[in-house]
Design a protein around this motif. Sequence first.
Motif, PDB file in Angstrom:
ATOM      1  N   LYS A 253      54.481  39.705  88.964  1.00 22.18           N
ATOM      2  CA  LYS A 253      53.590  38.978  89.859  1.00 22.18           C
ATOM      3  C   LYS A 253      52.143  39.039  89.383  1.00 22.18           C
ATOM      4  O   LYS A 253      51.228  38.602  90.055  1.00 22.18           O
TER       5      LYS A 253
ATOM      6  N   LYS B  90      46.269  38.709  89.983  1.00 21.32           N
ATOM      7  CA  LYS B  90      47.515  38.407  90.681  1.00 21.32           C
ATOM      8  C   LYS B  90      47.766  36.908  90.652  1.00 21.32           C
ATOM      9  O   LYS B  90      46.827  36.106  90.687  1.00 21.32           O
ATOM     10  N   LEU B  91      49.049  36.535  90.602  1.00 24.38           N
ATOM     11  CA  LEU B  91      49.361  35.113  90.484  1.00 24.38           C
ATOM     12  C   LEU B  91      48.863  34.324  91.697  1.00 24.38           C
ATOM     13  O   LEU B  91      48.389  33.205  91.571  1.00 24.38           O
ATOM     14  N   GLU B  92      48.937  34.918  92.914  1.00 24.41           N
ATOM     15  CA  GLU B  92      48.557  34.126  94.089  1.00 24.41           C
ATOM     16  C   GLU B  92      47.055  33.882  94.178  1.00 24.41           C
ATOM     17  O   GLU B  92      46.620  32.946  94.829  1.00 24.41           O
ATOM     18  N   SER B  93      46.267  34.693  93.478  1.00 23.94           N
ATOM     19  CA  SER B  93      44.823  34.435  93.535  1.00 23.94           C
ATOM     20  C   SER B  93      44.406  33.341  92.561  1.00 23.94           C
ATOM     21  O   SER B  93      43.229  33.061  92.392  1.00 23.94           O
TER      22      SER B  93
ATOM     23  N   LYS C  45      45.087  30.238  93.052  1.00 26.64           N
ATOM     24  CA  LYS C  45      45.072  28.972  93.781  1.00 26.64           C
ATOM     25  C   LYS C  45      43.785  28.202  93.525  1.00 26.64           C
ATOM     26  O   LYS C  45      42.688  28.750  93.652  1.00 26.64           O
TER      27      LYS C  45
ATOM     28  N   ARG D  70      54.796  27.265  86.358  1.00 24.52           N
ATOM     29  CA  ARG D  70      54.547  27.895  87.644  1.00 24.52           C
ATOM     30  C   ARG D  70      53.042  28.112  87.828  1.00 24.52           C
ATOM     31  O   ARG D  70      52.485  27.865  88.897  1.00 24.52           O
TER      32      ARG D  70
ATOM     33  N   ILE E 212      50.603  26.599  90.731  1.00 20.82           N
ATOM     34  CA  ILE E 212      49.720  27.372  91.607  1.00 20.82           C
ATOM     35  C   ILE E 212      48.280  26.939  91.407  1.00 20.82           C
ATOM     36  O   ILE E 212      47.516  26.747  92.350  1.00 20.82           O
TER      37      ILE E 212
ATOM     38  N   ALA F 185      49.756  26.407  95.700  1.00 21.71           N
ATOM     39  CA  ALA F 185      50.830  26.906  96.545  1.00 21.71           C
ATOM     40  C   ALA F 185      51.850  27.651  95.708  1.00 21.71           C
ATOM     41  O   ALA F 185      52.187  27.237  94.623  1.00 21.71           O
ATOM     42  N   MET F 186      52.324  28.768  96.219  1.00 22.17           N
ATOM     43  CA  MET F 186      53.522  29.360  95.664  1.00 22.17           C
ATOM     44  C   MET F 186      54.644  28.421  96.085  1.00 22.17           C
ATOM     45  O   MET F 186      54.519  27.684  97.060  1.00 22.17           O
ATOM     46  N   SER F 187      55.781  28.457  95.403  1.00 25.19           N
ATOM     47  CA  SER F 187      56.764  27.388  95.551  1.00 25.19           C
ATOM     48  C   SER F 187      57.252  27.190  96.987  1.00 25.19           C
ATOM     49  O   SER F 187      57.679  26.114  97.343  1.00 25.19           O
TER      50      SER F 187
ATOM     51  N   GLU G 271      55.542  27.665 100.037  1.00 28.68           N
ATOM     52  CA  GLU G 271      54.635  27.322 101.135  1.00 28.68           C
ATOM     53  C   GLU G 271      53.997  25.958 100.886  1.00 28.68           C
ATOM     54  O   GLU G 271      53.987  25.454  99.772  1.00 28.68           O
TER      55      GLU G 271
END
Lengths: 121, 499
Positions: free
Chosen positions: B304, B365-368, B370, B434, B438, B443-445, B447
């Motif tokens: 992640k 982190k991958l989610e940051s 966006k 991926r 993002i 978006a992660m896949s 949401e």
Amino acid sequence: MFEYLITNYNYMVVVFLMMMGLWAMIAKKNLVKKCIGLVIFQTGIILFYISMGAKNNSTIPIIDPKYGEAAINYANPLTQILMLTAIVVGVATLGVGLMLVQRIYKEYGSINEDRILEKFK
Amino acid sequence: MADQFLVLIVLFPLFVGLLIPIIAYFNKSVVWPLAILSLIGSFWAVFNTATQLLKLDPSSSISYYLGNWMAPFGIEYVVDRFNIMVLFAIICVSLLTTIFAKQVIEKELGDNAANFYSLFLLFITGLLGITITGDAFNLYVLLEIASLTSYGLIALGRGRALVATFNYLIMGSMGACFYLLGVGYLFIKTGTLNMDQLYDVLPLLFDSKAVLVGFVFIILGMWVKMAFFPLHSWLPNAYSLAPTAAACLMAPLMTKVSVYVMIRFMLNVFSTEYVYSVLTINNIIVIMSSIAIIAGSIYALSQKNLKKMLTFIIVAEIGYMVGGVWTGHVDGIRGAIYHITADAFMTLCLFMAVGCIVYRVGNDKLESLKGIFKKMPITMICFLVGGFSVIGIPPTCGFFSKWYLISGAFNSGAWYFIIALIISSLINAVLFFRIIEIGFFGAMSNEKPDYKSLQSIKFNEVPINMWLPLVIVSMILIILGIYTNEIMTNFILNIVPMM
């Protein structure tokens, strides 16, 4: 076979030392013991090199009028010089290793691998 | 002057690296320009050596005898068409990283910055020395210089870096000791440490058990140093926790230089005849590297964290090179040699881009990520060029090295290696698309994209001395790809003997 082992006992000692060091490096949980294992392992290799340069009835590799100039009378100087360098490298590695252990101890309050891993959770 | 260029390559970073702690005591602001100047000096020496070399016959080499002791007795530096390529890669990577690193180092290390540059340059000295030397024992000493400085560099990192460094130290010293032991076996049998002379003497000893043990120990030692799959456990933590600048330098170079040493020993010390005909272990090692490729890719998929993901991609790439060489076909070996240079630049591109992201965003982190494309367009486009090269999309150089590797595997009948390469390419494609998803859509896949928060993101690119090297690297990736044919005919064709 037994005679072979007796006449080459120096290599047996080398193998024994190296295995001991390797085992300490892999299996011991105490970080200082790992460092000690590293040093034993390197010492084994140093003895290996030194014993391959040694000869029966020979002296240190400095030309001495008593022994003449024939190379057979002197131990091989090259392996000894190589090992001087390897000792320096070994000391430097040990120094860096102990420095790391000291800083790990300051940060985590332990030098036991398991207890340090517990603190990560 | 002209005959001293070989030794100048190594001396520039060595002396400046040793002087920097003293200079920094008086004036900290000159350290960065000084480091860059020393690397430019080294680059100039490499460039001049290359122009000398290219005037000569393709199979010839230039030698330099340290202290004027002739070859079998003294230490010899040799440059031929194989290591001039690796030298170019090392010096370009380190120059670009140094230019890139200024703000990152100041931000992450503060007062330690000056000492950091000292270790940095000594590390580069070690790598250049490993590549240029023609003496098996000298290689060990330089390998340890590079390793010791890299322990120091990683230990400056954050969080668990200290423990990761200690593991690396134990593993790395073990690898170096194995190498030393292997050289010892060769020395017992041949009485020489000079690589050229070993190459001449060893054919008489091909059925000796001691030579076999020496070969196994040397290769095993190098596998530990290059993090070949079952021995890779030190790499991911060490490289992902190291300071950004150190990771940018080490991740592309240390593993690739170890691969270079392995290929050097296989081709120029033991000869292809010994490695592929006398020993019959090719298939096992190609299977092992296929496993390494697949395992590295799957591990990468499960991360992640961006840096951690890239370190596992390195593990997979090592599998490419080891497998390529051991296929035993000319194309596979050529592909692996080409991939050393190509992969050095690919990894540099990716790590630099991640360094830029960490510099602006604060974590990896991958989610940051966006909306990152809108915020840092230059960085992300370069990141994608690097990513495309890892996937293997033409015209980037990753495509051509993979092409040669697959061709080598095809001709030697190693179908499992082809399957591993294809699976790894697919997984890499998933990984990078991926990130595109993002970065573009935020978006992660699972949401829904949140367009409002995306619109509030402002353009916030990194300073010019950070994005310019990044752009140059991604250009190099494409240029290397376009000129693959020239590199192959001018350099690599002459290294690999026909079999």
